[in-house]
Write a protein that holds these residues in place. Sequence first.
Motif, PDB file in Angstrom:
ATOM      1  N   VAL A   1      -8.482   3.806 -10.111  1.00 13.59           N
ATOM      2  CA  VAL A   1      -7.097   3.713  -9.642  1.00 13.59           C
ATOM      3  C   VAL A   1      -6.291   2.851 -10.609  1.00 13.59           C
ATOM      4  N   LEU A   2      -6.841   1.710 -10.999  1.00 20.37           N
ATOM      5  CA  LEU A   2      -6.128   0.794 -11.895  1.00 20.37           C
ATOM      6  C   LEU A   2      -5.903   1.398 -13.280  1.00 20.37           C
ATOM      7  N   HIS A   3      -6.912   2.058 -13.806  1.00 23.57           N
ATOM      8  CA  HIS A   3      -6.815   2.580 -15.178  1.00 23.57           C
ATOM      9  C   HIS A   3      -6.149   3.943 -15.269  1.00 23.57           C
ATOM     10  N   ASP A   4      -6.425   4.820 -14.319  1.00 23.97           N
ATOM     11  CA  ASP A   4      -5.955   6.195 -14.431  1.00 23.97           C
ATOM     12  C   ASP A   4      -4.708   6.502 -13.598  1.00 23.97           C
ATOM     13  N   ARG A   5      -4.519   5.832 -12.470  1.00 23.99           N
ATOM     14  CA  ARG A   5      -3.458   6.220 -11.545  1.00 23.99           C
ATOM     15  C   ARG A   5      -2.376   5.150 -11.366  1.00 23.99           C
ATOM     16  N   ARG A   6      -2.537   3.988 -11.986  1.00 28.38           N
ATOM     17  CA  ARG A   6      -1.593   2.890 -11.788  1.00 28.38           C
ATOM     18  C   ARG A   6      -0.175   3.284 -12.206  1.00 28.38           C
ATOM     19  N   SER A   7      -0.021   3.907 -13.358  1.00 27.32           N
ATOM     20  CA  SER A   7       1.327   4.252 -13.821  1.00 27.32           C
ATOM     21  C   SER A   7       1.989   5.259 -12.877  1.00 27.32           C
ATOM     22  N   ALA A   8       1.221   6.193 -12.335  1.00 32.49           N
ATOM     23  CA  ALA A   8       1.778   7.141 -11.363  1.00 32.49           C
ATOM     24  C   ALA A   8       2.182   6.420 -10.078  1.00 32.49           C
ATOM     25  N   LEU A   9       1.391   5.435  -9.672  1.00 34.08           N
ATOM     26  CA  LEU A   9       1.720   4.662  -8.478  1.00 34.08           C
ATOM     27  C   LEU A   9       2.978   3.813  -8.689  1.00 34.08           C
ATOM     28  N   VAL A  10       3.114   3.233  -9.877  1.00 35.89           N
ATOM     29  CA  VAL A  10       4.321   2.454 -10.190  1.00 35.89           C
ATOM     30  C   VAL A  10       5.543   3.376 -10.180  1.00 35.89           C
TER      31      VAL A  10
ATOM     32  N   ASP B   1      13.659  -0.393  -9.100  1.00 42.12           N
ATOM     33  CA  ASP B   1      13.502  -1.395 -10.140  1.00 42.12           C
ATOM     34  C   ASP B   1      12.027  -1.435 -10.538  1.00 42.12           C
ATOM     35  N   ARG B   2      11.761  -1.325 -11.830  1.00 40.20           N
ATOM     36  CA  ARG B   2      10.376  -1.229 -12.293  1.00 40.20           C
ATOM     37  C   ARG B   2       9.562  -2.482 -11.976  1.00 40.20           C
ATOM     38  N   ARG B   3      10.171  -3.667 -12.165  1.00 38.99           N
ATOM     39  CA  ARG B   3       9.411  -4.894 -11.883  1.00 38.99           C
ATOM     40  C   ARG B   3       9.065  -4.999 -10.401  1.00 38.99           C
ATOM     41  N   ASP B   4      10.023  -4.668  -9.543  1.00 38.60           N
ATOM     42  CA  ASP B   4       9.737  -4.689  -8.106  1.00 38.60           C
ATOM     43  C   ASP B   4       8.686  -3.642  -7.747  1.00 38.60           C
ATOM     44  N   ALA B   5       8.738  -2.504  -8.416  1.00 39.42           N
ATOM     45  CA  ALA B   5       7.754  -1.449  -8.177  1.00 39.42           C
ATOM     46  C   ALA B   5       6.357  -1.917  -8.577  1.00 39.42           C
ATOM     47  N   GLU B   6       6.252  -2.594  -9.722  1.00 41.32           N
ATOM     48  CA  GLU B   6       4.947  -3.099 -10.156  1.00 41.32           C
ATOM     49  C   GLU B   6       4.403  -4.124  -9.171  1.00 41.32           C
ATOM     50  N   ASP B   7       5.283  -4.986  -8.659  1.00 43.35           N
ATOM     51  CA  ASP B   7       4.857  -5.966  -7.654  1.00 43.35           C
ATOM     52  C   ASP B   7       4.393  -5.268  -6.381  1.00 43.35           C
ATOM     53  N   LEU B   8       5.126  -4.256  -5.969  1.00 41.53           N
ATOM     54  CA  LEU B   8       4.783  -3.514  -4.768  1.00 41.53           C
ATOM     55  C   LEU B   8       3.427  -2.819  -4.922  1.00 41.53           C
ATOM     56  N   VAL B   9       3.191  -2.206  -6.077  1.00 44.59           N
ATOM     57  CA  VAL B   9       1.906  -1.543  -6.327  1.00 44.59           C
ATOM     58  C   VAL B   9       0.776  -2.565  -6.325  1.00 44.59           C
ATOM     59  N   HIS B  10       0.996  -3.690  -6.983  1.00 44.92           N
ATOM     60  CA  HIS B  10      -0.028  -4.734  -7.023  1.00 44.92           C
ATOM     61  C   HIS B  10      -0.396  -5.163  -5.600  1.00 44.92           C
ATOM     62  N   ASP B  11       0.622  -5.449  -4.780  1.00 45.77           N
ATOM     63  CA  ASP B  11       0.376  -5.885  -3.410  1.00 45.77           C
ATOM     64  C   ASP B  11      -0.315  -4.798  -2.595  1.00 45.77           C
ATOM     65  N   ALA B  12       0.072  -3.548  -2.808  1.00 45.48           N
ATOM     66  CA  ALA B  12      -0.537  -2.439  -2.070  1.00 45.48           C
ATOM     67  C   ALA B  12      -1.999  -2.254  -2.460  1.00 45.48           C
ATOM     68  N   ILE B  13      -2.302  -2.404  -3.735  1.00 45.45           N
ATOM     69  CA  ILE B  13      -3.695  -2.281  -4.179  1.00 45.45           C
ATOM     70  C   ILE B  13      -4.534  -3.414  -3.601  1.00 45.45           C
ATOM     71  N   VAL B  14      -3.987  -4.616  -3.635  1.00 50.94           N
ATOM     72  CA  VAL B  14      -4.721  -5.753  -3.059  1.00 50.94           C
ATOM     73  C   VAL B  14      -4.970  -5.515  -1.579  1.00 50.94           C
ATOM     74  N   ARG B  15      -3.941  -5.086  -0.856  1.00 49.32           N
ATOM     75  CA  ARG B  15      -4.095  -4.851   0.578  1.00 49.32           C
ATOM     76  C   ARG B  15      -5.094  -3.727   0.847  1.00 49.32           C
ATOM     77  N   THR B  16      -5.084  -2.697   0.019  1.00 51.33           N
ATOM     78  CA  THR B  16      -5.985  -1.564   0.215  1.00 51.33           C
ATOM     79  C   THR B  16      -7.436  -1.951  -0.017  1.00 51.33           C
ATOM     80  N   PHE B  17      -7.695  -2.705  -1.077  1.00 49.03           N
ATOM     81  CA  PHE B  17      -9.077  -2.994  -1.443  1.00 49.03           C
ATOM     82  C   PHE B  17      -9.564  -4.357  -0.959  1.00 49.03           C
ATOM     83  N   ALA B  18      -8.742  -5.085  -0.206  1.00 45.32           N
ATOM     84  CA  ALA B  18      -9.162  -6.396   0.311  1.00 45.32           C
ATOM     85  C   ALA B  18     -10.167  -6.245   1.445  1.00 45.32           C
ATOM     86  N   LYS B  19     -10.138  -5.124   2.139  1.00 44.63           N
ATOM     87  CA  LYS B  19     -11.063  -4.868   3.236  1.00 44.63           C
ATOM     88  C   LYS B  19     -11.972  -3.709   2.850  1.00 44.63           C
ATOM     89  N   PRO B  20     -13.176  -3.723   3.340  1.00 40.98           N
ATOM     90  CA  PRO B  20     -14.067  -2.592   3.037  1.00 40.98           C
ATOM     91  C   PRO B  20     -13.527  -1.302   3.659  1.00 40.98           C
TER      92      PRO B  20
END
Length: 178
Positions: A11-20, A29-48
């Motif tokens: 997800v980080l290497h292949d799909r991150r740019s599509a998610l942003v 706004d690209r910076r806000d989008a990058e922050d949103l993606v980062h937070d969404a990835i953390v929330r998604t993978f923080a739990k099993p």
Amino acid sequence: MPAWHRVLDEVLHDRRSALVGYAALFTLDRRDAEDLVHDAIVRTFAKPRALTDVYTAEGYVRSVIRTMFIDSARRTASWRTKVHLLADTGHARSPEHATAAALDVRAALAGLTPRERAVAVLRYFDDLTVPEVAHELGLSTGAVKRYLFDATAKLRTALGPDVLPHDPDAAVESGSHL
């Protein structure tokens, strides 16, 4: 290496740019989008989770992006309706003015009975509803409304008529006696 580690790497290497790019449709706004993606990835993978392939994981992250964006918009809208209660945006006030205002509020609160003060603080500072205040203090809702009505009248007399927002719950029906 657990399967979710591999999925996260993909997800980080292949799909991150599509998610942003997807998030940027919401944030504009690209910076806000990058922050949103980062937070969404953390929330998604923080739990099993049973995310065994990159496409399922990407769909889940997109769902989290949407949810987080909508939640943020709701919080911002709610904040805008309450920010006037915290600060006067018309002009900057001096520390002396803030101290004087705090002393005025403290003196006005001291003029209330203990129950009136408790009801006013829970209603206006803690933003509880009348039934929640009643539950918290072990009172009936009618008693809370009466104390709130009396406290509001005293506070407006001491601090000015515009100091508290209009509160329909602070009105007592005519003819009701406690």
